[in-house]
Design a protein around this motif. Structure first.
Motif, PDB file in Angstrom:
ATOM      1  N   TYR A 266       6.475  -2.047   2.809  1.00  0.00           N
ATOM      2  CA  TYR A 266       7.185  -3.253   2.486  1.00  0.00           C
ATOM      3  C   TYR A 266       7.672  -2.613   0.865  1.00  0.00           C
ATOM      4  O   TYR A 266       6.944  -1.822   0.247  1.00  0.00           O
ATOM      5  N   VAL A 267       9.102  -2.770   0.811  1.00  0.00           N
ATOM      6  CA  VAL A 267       9.685  -2.153  -0.580  1.00  0.00           C
ATOM      7  C   VAL A 267      10.110  -3.383  -1.372  1.00  0.00           C
ATOM      8  O   VAL A 267      10.633  -4.283  -0.945  1.00  0.00           O
ATOM      9  N   THR A 268      10.035  -2.946  -2.586  1.00  0.00           N
ATOM     10  CA  THR A 268      10.721  -3.539  -3.667  1.00  0.00           C
ATOM     11  C   THR A 268      11.582  -2.894  -4.574  1.00  0.00           C
ATOM     12  O   THR A 268      11.161  -1.495  -4.825  1.00  0.00           O
ATOM     13  N   SER A 269      12.501  -3.122  -5.623  1.00  0.00           N
ATOM     14  CA  SER A 269      13.199  -2.238  -6.176  1.00  0.00           C
ATOM     15  C   SER A 269      13.932  -3.015  -7.338  1.00  0.00           C
ATOM     16  O   SER A 269      14.427  -4.027  -7.213  1.00  0.00           O
ATOM     17  N   ASP A 270      14.027  -2.283  -8.416  1.00  0.00           N
ATOM     18  CA  ASP A 270      14.787  -2.846  -9.757  1.00  0.00           C
ATOM     19  C   ASP A 270      15.981  -1.829  -9.974  1.00  0.00           C
ATOM     20  O   ASP A 270      16.427  -1.950 -10.988  1.00  0.00           O
ATOM     21  N   VAL A 271      15.993  -0.797  -9.096  1.00  0.00           N
ATOM     22  CA  VAL A 271      17.438   0.236  -9.270  1.00  0.00           C
ATOM     23  C   VAL A 271      18.466  -0.787  -8.746  1.00  0.00           C
ATOM     24  O   VAL A 271      18.371  -1.096  -7.268  1.00  0.00           O
ATOM     25  N   PRO A 272      19.515  -0.835  -9.426  1.00  0.00           N
ATOM     26  CA  PRO A 272      20.763  -1.780  -8.835  1.00  0.00           C
ATOM     27  C   PRO A 272      21.115  -0.718  -7.518  1.00  0.00           C
ATOM     28  O   PRO A 272      21.394   0.503  -7.909  1.00  0.00           O
TER      29      PRO A 272
ATOM     30  N   PHE B  13       2.863  -7.293   1.035  1.00  0.00           N
ATOM     31  CA  PHE B  13       2.660  -6.513   2.191  1.00  0.00           C
ATOM     32  C   PHE B  13       1.472  -7.298   3.176  1.00  0.00           C
ATOM     33  O   PHE B  13       1.697  -7.484   4.251  1.00  0.00           O
ATOM     34  N   ALA B  14       0.465  -7.860   2.378  1.00  0.00           N
ATOM     35  CA  ALA B  14      -0.702  -8.317   3.306  1.00  0.00           C
ATOM     36  C   ALA B  14       0.151  -9.624   3.786  1.00  0.00           C
ATOM     37  O   ALA B  14      -0.068 -10.142   5.148  1.00  0.00           O
ATOM     38  N   GLY B  15       0.818 -10.631   3.168  1.00  0.00           N
ATOM     39  CA  GLY B  15       1.225 -11.795   3.653  1.00  0.00           C
ATOM     40  C   GLY B  15       2.326 -11.588   4.610  1.00  0.00           C
ATOM     41  O   GLY B  15       2.419 -12.304   5.785  1.00  0.00           O
ATOM     42  N   HIS B  16       3.044 -10.183   4.533  1.00  0.00           N
ATOM     43  CA  HIS B  16       4.054  -9.982   5.758  1.00  0.00           C
ATOM     44  C   HIS B  16       3.386  -9.366   6.943  1.00  0.00           C
ATOM     45  O   HIS B  16       3.826  -9.840   7.800  1.00  0.00           O
ATOM     46  N   PHE B  17       2.297  -8.556   6.677  1.00  0.00           N
ATOM     47  CA  PHE B  17       2.075  -7.698   8.053  1.00  0.00           C
ATOM     48  C   PHE B  17       0.737  -8.191   8.501  1.00  0.00           C
ATOM     49  O   PHE B  17       0.177  -7.850   9.428  1.00  0.00           O
ATOM     50  N   GLY B  18       0.055  -9.010   7.763  1.00  0.00           N
ATOM     51  CA  GLY B  18      -1.395  -9.556   7.927  1.00  0.00           C
ATOM     52  C   GLY B  18      -2.382  -8.665   7.868  1.00  0.00           C
ATOM     53  O   GLY B  18      -3.492  -9.014   8.342  1.00  0.00           O
ATOM     54  N   HIS B  19      -2.409  -7.718   7.078  1.00  0.00           N
ATOM     55  CA  HIS B  19      -3.374  -6.555   6.907  1.00  0.00           C
ATOM     56  C   HIS B  19      -3.372  -5.770   5.579  1.00  0.00           C
ATOM     57  O   HIS B  19      -1.980  -5.976   5.130  1.00  0.00           O
ATOM     58  N   ASP B  20      -4.055  -5.179   5.114  1.00  0.00           N
ATOM     59  CA  ASP B  20      -3.885  -4.450   3.558  1.00  0.00           C
ATOM     60  C   ASP B  20      -3.101  -3.366   3.760  1.00  0.00           C
ATOM     61  O   ASP B  20      -3.034  -2.598   4.829  1.00  0.00           O
TER      62      ASP B  20
ATOM     63  N   LEU C 247       9.427  -2.155   8.852  1.00  0.00           N
ATOM     64  CA  LEU C 247       9.971  -2.051   7.470  1.00  0.00           C
ATOM     65  C   LEU C 247      10.293  -3.392   7.182  1.00  0.00           C
ATOM     66  O   LEU C 247      10.997  -4.000   7.864  1.00  0.00           O
ATOM     67  N   ALA C 248       9.745  -3.748   5.869  1.00  0.00           N
ATOM     68  CA  ALA C 248      10.272  -4.968   5.366  1.00  0.00           C
ATOM     69  C   ALA C 248      10.332  -5.040   3.896  1.00  0.00           C
ATOM     70  O   ALA C 248      10.063  -3.913   3.386  1.00  0.00           O
ATOM     71  N   SER C 249      11.388  -5.958   3.422  1.00  0.00           N
ATOM     72  CA  SER C 249      11.584  -5.601   1.971  1.00  0.00           C
ATOM     73  C   SER C 249      12.122  -7.022   1.227  1.00  0.00           C
ATOM     74  O   SER C 249      11.818  -8.020   1.948  1.00  0.00           O
ATOM     75  N   ALA C 250      11.714  -6.890  -0.079  1.00  0.00           N
ATOM     76  CA  ALA C 250      11.788  -7.998  -0.627  1.00  0.00           C
ATOM     77  C   ALA C 250      13.067  -8.665  -1.095  1.00  0.00           C
ATOM     78  O   ALA C 250      13.533  -9.735  -1.299  1.00  0.00           O
ATOM     79  N   PHE C 251      14.147  -7.692  -0.375  1.00  0.00           N
ATOM     80  CA  PHE C 251      15.628  -8.044  -0.575  1.00  0.00           C
ATOM     81  C   PHE C 251      16.385  -8.458   0.460  1.00  0.00           C
ATOM     82  O   PHE C 251      17.467  -8.788   0.502  1.00  0.00           O
ATOM     83  N   VAL C 252      16.007  -8.152   1.739  1.00  0.00           N
ATOM     84  CA  VAL C 252      16.819  -8.113   2.666  1.00  0.00           C
ATOM     85  C   VAL C 252      16.154  -9.337   3.811  1.00  0.00           C
ATOM     86  O   VAL C 252      15.316  -9.432   4.068  1.00  0.00           O
ATOM     87  N   ALA C 253      17.104 -10.468   4.047  1.00  0.00           N
ATOM     88  CA  ALA C 253      16.646 -11.687   4.609  1.00  0.00           C
ATOM     89  C   ALA C 253      16.304 -11.260   6.121  1.00  0.00           C
ATOM     90  O   ALA C 253      15.323 -11.706   6.681  1.00  0.00           O
TER      91      ALA C 253
END
Ligand code: GLA
Length: 390
Positions: free
Chosen positions: A123-129, A19-26, A74-80
């Motif tokens: 920022y979202v991540t998921s392991d639900v297929p 999240f911090a890497g992406h948005f620049g704050h906590d 909105l940002a995610s670990a799975f969409v480019a």
């Protein structure tokens, strides 16, 4: 600390850094909500009936921070193609596209419920297929609903948050689904299923006792995709409404087996079979909950099998791949198996003695391979706790 807590803390750390890497704050915090399998009670939820799903140990996790303005990012670990950005003051449901419709829909429904939502970064991540019929959408909705409820201090109850998620799904995503998935994700408790009465929304945990009985719940994801926003799901729902209207009841929940001969006389064959599925499925849910309490999970196999046959033949929401998964699991040691979720693809579940799990798995893989079908994903799931702040 339990293993779950340790894993939760590690995931929260990773996500906070992303999240911090992406948005620049906590981030202000990290929230998590699970997917579900439905043990039994399919398409009964929107008929005011009863269901018996359980939350699983596969989750969607969000790191969120409130903003001083009304912008949502909105940002995610799975969409480019991240991030998605919009303004809460100008948002309208028809603007929502792709996965962002779920968090956007939750924010929109919270506002419609009278809660002022600040802008937020998420920022979202998921392991639900996704698309496997394991409620990846409800998991995302519930994680976001709990996060925003906490951040706004709205203090909504779990059943209310589940309903916010359902409304987002119905009104913003555009899928005419019931309340089961979000309820399982919000109300799940470890090693238990959620017995939910979808008419008055009362619920209680029903201990599953899988491990004590030497059983595993295997999910067989057929990789056949289903799309609830269109087609068959809405058509089945309309049939149920029609059946209830012709039979003069508010919802199919109000019928029991004694009403079926009259239903057979006055309904067309297709509507009758839709109605028969709902009526018999409600009875199977009640019986399953009773047997779990009195005899444990080894006693419920026949009910799972009967539920699958009813969905295959009466409600007609199965498909060849789901039937193959169920039949192969049964022929190789499962004590009961059925498709789970909305149908037309997605996953089947099988209750399998631990010692037979490898055999079931290889037989399913071989059965799909010999027919040239896509390689299914076969994995065990555990009944887990519902949405929480990590
Ligand atoms: C989907 C819907 C649920 C329920 C099931 C079928 O998962 O989201 O509301 O109707 O299908 O039982």
């Amino acid at each position: 600390m339990t293993t779950t807590d340790t894993a939760g803390t590690a995931l929260a750390d990773t996500l906070t850094r992303a999240f911090a890497g992406h948005f620049g704050h906590d981030a202000d915090g990290v929230w998590q909500a699970p997917g579900r399998v439905n043990l039994i009670g399919e398409h009964t939820d929107y008929n005011d009936g009863i269901v018996l799903p359980f939350a699983i140990n596969r989750s969607t996790t969000v790191a969120v921070s409130a903003r001083a303005d009304r912008t949502v990012r909105l940002a995610s670990a799975f969409v480019a193609a991240d991030p998605v950005e919009f303004d809460l003051d100008t948002f309208a449901p028809d603007q929502a596209a792709g996965w962002s419709a779920y968090p956007a829909g939750v924010a929109w429904e919270l506002e419609r419920a009278g809660i002022t939502v600040p802008g937020f970064d998420l920022y979202v991540t998921s392991d639900v297929p996704v698309g496997a019929g394991l409620s990846s959408s409800a998991a995302l909705e519930c994680a976001v609903a709990l996060a925003l409820s906490d951040l706004t201090g709205a203090g909504l109850g779990r059943a209310e948050l589940a309903d916010i998620g359902r409304r987002a799904e119905n009104n913003v995503v555009g899928a005419p689904t019931g309340i089961m998935d979000q309820s399982a994700s919000m109300l799940g408790t470890r090693d238990c299923a959620v017995y939910l009465d979808c008419r008055d929304l009362s619920s209680h945990p029903v201990p599953l006792g899988l491990a004590e009985s030497g059983l595993l719940c295997l999910v067989i994801d057929t990789k056949v995709s289903h799309a609830h926003a269109t087609g068959g799901y809405a058509e089945r729902r309309a049939s149920c409404v029609r059946g209830a209207r012709v039979l003069g009841v508010g919802a199919l929940r109000d019928l029991d087996a004694a009403d079926l001969p009259r239903a057979a006389r006055i309904l067309d064959d297709v509507t009758f079979r839709r109605v028969r599925h709902i009526v018999t499925e409600n009875e199977r849910v009640a019986r399953t909950a009773e047997l779990l309490t009195t005899h444990g999970p080894l006693a419920i196999g026949d009910l799972l099998d009967a539920s699958h046959r009813s969905m295959r033949d009466d409600f007609e929401i199965s498909c060849p791949e789901l039937n193959l998964a169920v039949d192969t699991a049964r022929a190789n040691g499962a004590i009961g198996a059925r498709m789970t979720g909305g149908g037309f693809g997605g996953s089947a579940i099988a209750l399998v003695p631990v010692d037979d799990a490898d055999q079931v798995r290889s037989a399913v893989l071989a059965g799909f391979a010999v027919r040239g079908l896509q390689v299914p994903d076969v994995f065990a799931v555990l009944p887990a706790e519902g949405a929480r702040r990590l």
